[in-house]
Design a protein around this motif. Structure first.
Motif, mmCIF file in Angstrom:
data_model
loop_
_atom_site.group_PDB
_atom_site.id
_atom_site.type_symbol
_atom_site.label_atom_id
_atom_site.label_comp_id
_atom_site.label_asym_id
_atom_site.label_seq_id
_atom_site.Cartn_x
_atom_site.Cartn_y
_atom_site.Cartn_z
ATOM 1 N N CYS A 296 -12.100 2.107 7.566
ATOM 2 C CA CYS A 296 -12.223 3.253 8.474
ATOM 3 C C CYS A 296 -11.031 3.344 9.410
ATOM 4 N N TYR A 297 -10.151 2.372 9.354
ATOM 5 C CA TYR A 297 -9.031 2.253 10.290
ATOM 6 C C TYR A 297 -7.744 2.631 9.555
ATOM 7 N N GLU A 298 -7.190 3.784 9.898
ATOM 8 C CA GLU A 298 -6.076 4.341 9.133
ATOM 9 C C GLU A 298 -4.863 3.408 9.034
ATOM 10 N N PRO A 299 -4.458 2.716 10.106
ATOM 11 C CA PRO A 299 -3.317 1.797 9.958
ATOM 12 C C PRO A 299 -3.538 0.738 8.884
ATOM 13 N N THR A 300 -4.759 0.248 8.755
ATOM 14 C CA THR A 300 -5.043 -0.751 7.721
ATOM 15 C C THR A 300 -5.022 -0.123 6.336
ATOM 16 N N VAL A 301 -5.614 1.040 6.200
ATOM 17 C CA VAL A 301 -5.631 1.721 4.903
ATOM 18 C C VAL A 301 -4.213 2.057 4.463
ATOM 19 N N SER A 302 -3.394 2.549 5.377
ATOM 20 C CA SER A 302 -1.997 2.849 5.055
ATOM 21 C C SER A 302 -1.250 1.582 4.682
ATOM 22 N N GLY A 303 -1.531 0.504 5.414
ATOM 23 C CA GLY A 303 -0.883 -0.775 5.108
ATOM 24 C C GLY A 303 -1.264 -1.298 3.736
ATOM 25 N N MET A 304 -2.516 -1.089 3.341
ATOM 26 C CA MET A 304 -2.937 -1.476 1.995
ATOM 27 C C MET A 304 -2.096 -0.760 0.943
ATOM 28 N N ARG A 305 -1.973 0.555 1.119
ATOM 29 C CA ARG A 305 -1.211 1.344 0.134
ATOM 30 C C ARG A 305 0.241 0.890 0.072
ATOM 31 N N GLU A 306 0.834 0.635 1.230
ATOM 32 C CA GLU A 306 2.227 0.171 1.268
ATOM 33 C C GLU A 306 2.391 -1.169 0.573
ATOM 34 N N ALA A 307 1.327 -1.988 0.605
ATOM 35 C CA ALA A 307 1.369 -3.304 -0.039
ATOM 36 C C ALA A 307 0.982 -3.233 -1.520
ATOM 37 N N GLY A 308 0.735 -2.028 -2.017
ATOM 38 C CA GLY A 308 0.375 -1.861 -3.422
ATOM 39 C C GLY A 308 -1.088 -2.098 -3.725
ATOM 40 N N VAL A 309 -1.918 -2.068 -2.669
ATOM 41 C CA VAL A 309 -3.361 -2.266 -2.840
ATOM 42 C C VAL A 309 -4.055 -0.898 -2.828
ATOM 43 N N ASP A 310 -4.925 -0.659 -3.789
ATOM 44 C CA ASP A 310 -5.684 0.585 -3.861
ATOM 45 C C ASP A 310 -6.925 0.452 -2.976
ATOM 46 N N PRO A 311 -6.979 1.153 -1.814
ATOM 47 C CA PRO A 311 -8.117 0.987 -0.906
ATOM 48 C C PRO A 311 -9.457 1.340 -1.539
ATOM 49 N N GLU A 312 -9.499 2.381 -2.338
ATOM 50 C CA GLU A 312 -10.766 2.793 -2.950
ATOM 51 C C GLU A 312 -11.271 1.747 -3.933
ATOM 52 N N LYS A 313 -10.361 1.202 -4.701
ATOM 53 C CA LYS A 313 -10.748 0.160 -5.659
ATOM 54 C C LYS A 313 -11.230 -1.095 -4.931
#
Length: 402
Positions: free
Chosen positions: A218-235
């Motif tokens: 629910c925290y956008e900085p973490t979700v964005s950081g996941m994507r930048e690290a190559g992690v799919d947040p939904e998965k």
């Protein structure tokens, strides 16, 4: 609202709830301080812990709290008691900080402070439960409460994802042991189900998983950081929903399992913010639990709108009273907010009236009072005032507590 036709709750959750941990009584707190200074051993804590359990059980019963915990007084941190007892998990006192996921707020704080390493657990073998997690803790509470209250005892556990979320799918376990997350969490599920089963056989009917991982989505900085690290947040979110469901599947119909979605609670500090909107439909519906403990104590918690996704067969405990500071909330504000939550749940929903929504609700503090042994910046007397306020507010809202 006081005249609403409330459904009588004979089993957990009750209208007046609390998340679990309580301020440590002073004798135990002082003993923990001695342990920190290496002036005593863990064995030396046992008498103080036993006395503390008796103290907090009586505290809850005297205030009218029905879901009785041991205040988690035997733990140093809320996540203690599971992974250190599993075969296949090894404690690492100083794992290099670059093997932790920087996109997590609490890990980012360590990076920012220049901390070179942190303690953690790593899976280096097949996971197997050869020791109980909280059986002895349950037996201790059971020996104190009247027989008719045994079914109300609540046992708190950390989630199966606790150490995984710190290291991710690439560094949480040996890839020669488990090929993927499903294999890893399947074996953890077997272990958790064995614990549930043994507790159930002893009379436990109330288990709560305290899970900070969902709030990160629910925290956008973490979700964005996941994507930048190559992690799919939904998965990853799907993985963590599944990790809970493999633990709770096949449970007896009278074993109530709840899940608390925590935003962080370290000595009164939080780690993330944001409403439940991004995850509500998927998580509220998809989790195989009976009760959701949700935090709504301040503006960073977002609105009640996501509650429209709560299924008709789930209960919601609204965490309206903050455990992070001593300021005492006003009863009228709590009653108004419960009314707003019931409205949000029932608006534009032909299957759920406002009365039905109200009957799916309970109230509590937003989190525990002491997720770590040092506790939040609040005294036991202030804690008692907050719990008493919750009990009295619930009595005025729901007639079954009259």
């Amino acid at each position: 609202m006081s005249n609403s036709p409330a459904k009588v709750l004979l089993n957990p959750p009750f209208r007046a709830e609390h998340v679990g941990s309580l301020i440590r009584p002073k004798p135990l707190f002082d003993k923990r301080c001695e342990l920190e200074k290496v002036k005593c051993s863990l064995e030396d804590l046992k008498e103080a812990e036993s006395d503390a359990v008796k103290h907090v059980v009586e505290l809850q019963r005297s205030l009218g709290i029905k879901s009785i915990t041991d205040g988690e007084v035997k733990k140093a941190s809320f996540y203690d008691g599971v992974f250190e007892k599993l075969d296949g998990m090894v404690f690492m006192p100083a794992r290099p900080i670059n093997e932790f996921k920087r996109y997590l707020p609490h890990i980012a704080m360590l990076y920012a402070a220049g901390v070179p390493s942190d303690a953690t657990f790593y899976c280096n073998g097949k996971i197997k439960r050869t020791k109980p997690f909280y059986v002895e803790e349950f037996k201790a509470i059971k020996s104190i409460v009247p027989p008719e209250e045994v079914k109300n005892i609540k046992i708190n556990m950390c989630p199966p994802s606790w150490w995984h979320h710190r290291h991710g799918s690439d560094l949480a376990y040996d890839l020669n042991v488990y090929k993927n997350d499903d294999e890893f969490f399947d074996d953890l599920g077997v272990a958790y189900r064995a614990e549930f089963r043994e507790l159930y056989e002893l009379g436990c009917r109330n288990i709560q998983l305290d899970d900070p991982t969902f709030a990160f989505f629910c925290y956008e900085p973490t979700v964005s950081g996941m994507r930048e690290a190559g992690v799919d947040p939904e998965k990853l979110l799907d993985t963590y929903i599944r990790s809970i469901n493999v633990c709770t599947q096949g449970r007896p119909s009278d074993l109530r399992v709840g899940l608390h979605m925590c935003r962080g609670n370290y000595k009164g500090l939080h780690f993330c913010e944001g409403g439940y909107d991004p995850i509500a439909e998927k998580v509220f519906v998809g989790l195989d639990v009976d009760t959701l403990y949700l935090e709504f104590d301040d503006e960073r918690s977002g609105s009640f709108d996501p509650l429209k996704y709560i299924p008709l067969n789930k209960m919601v405990v609204l965490g309206l009273v903050t455990s992070k500071n001593p300021k005492l909330e006003r009863m009228d504000d709590l009653k108004r907010r419960v009314d707003e939550a019931a409205t949000a749940m029932s608006t534009d929903n032909p299957l759920r009236s406002k009365v039905t929504a109200l009957n799916q609700l309970c109230i509590s503090p937003q989190c525990g009072f002491a997720s770590v042994w040092q506790g939040n910046p609040i005294t036991e007397e202030e804690e008692k005032k907050k719990l008493a306020l919750i009990v009295e507010t619930a009595k005025q809202i729901w007639s079954d507590l009259g």
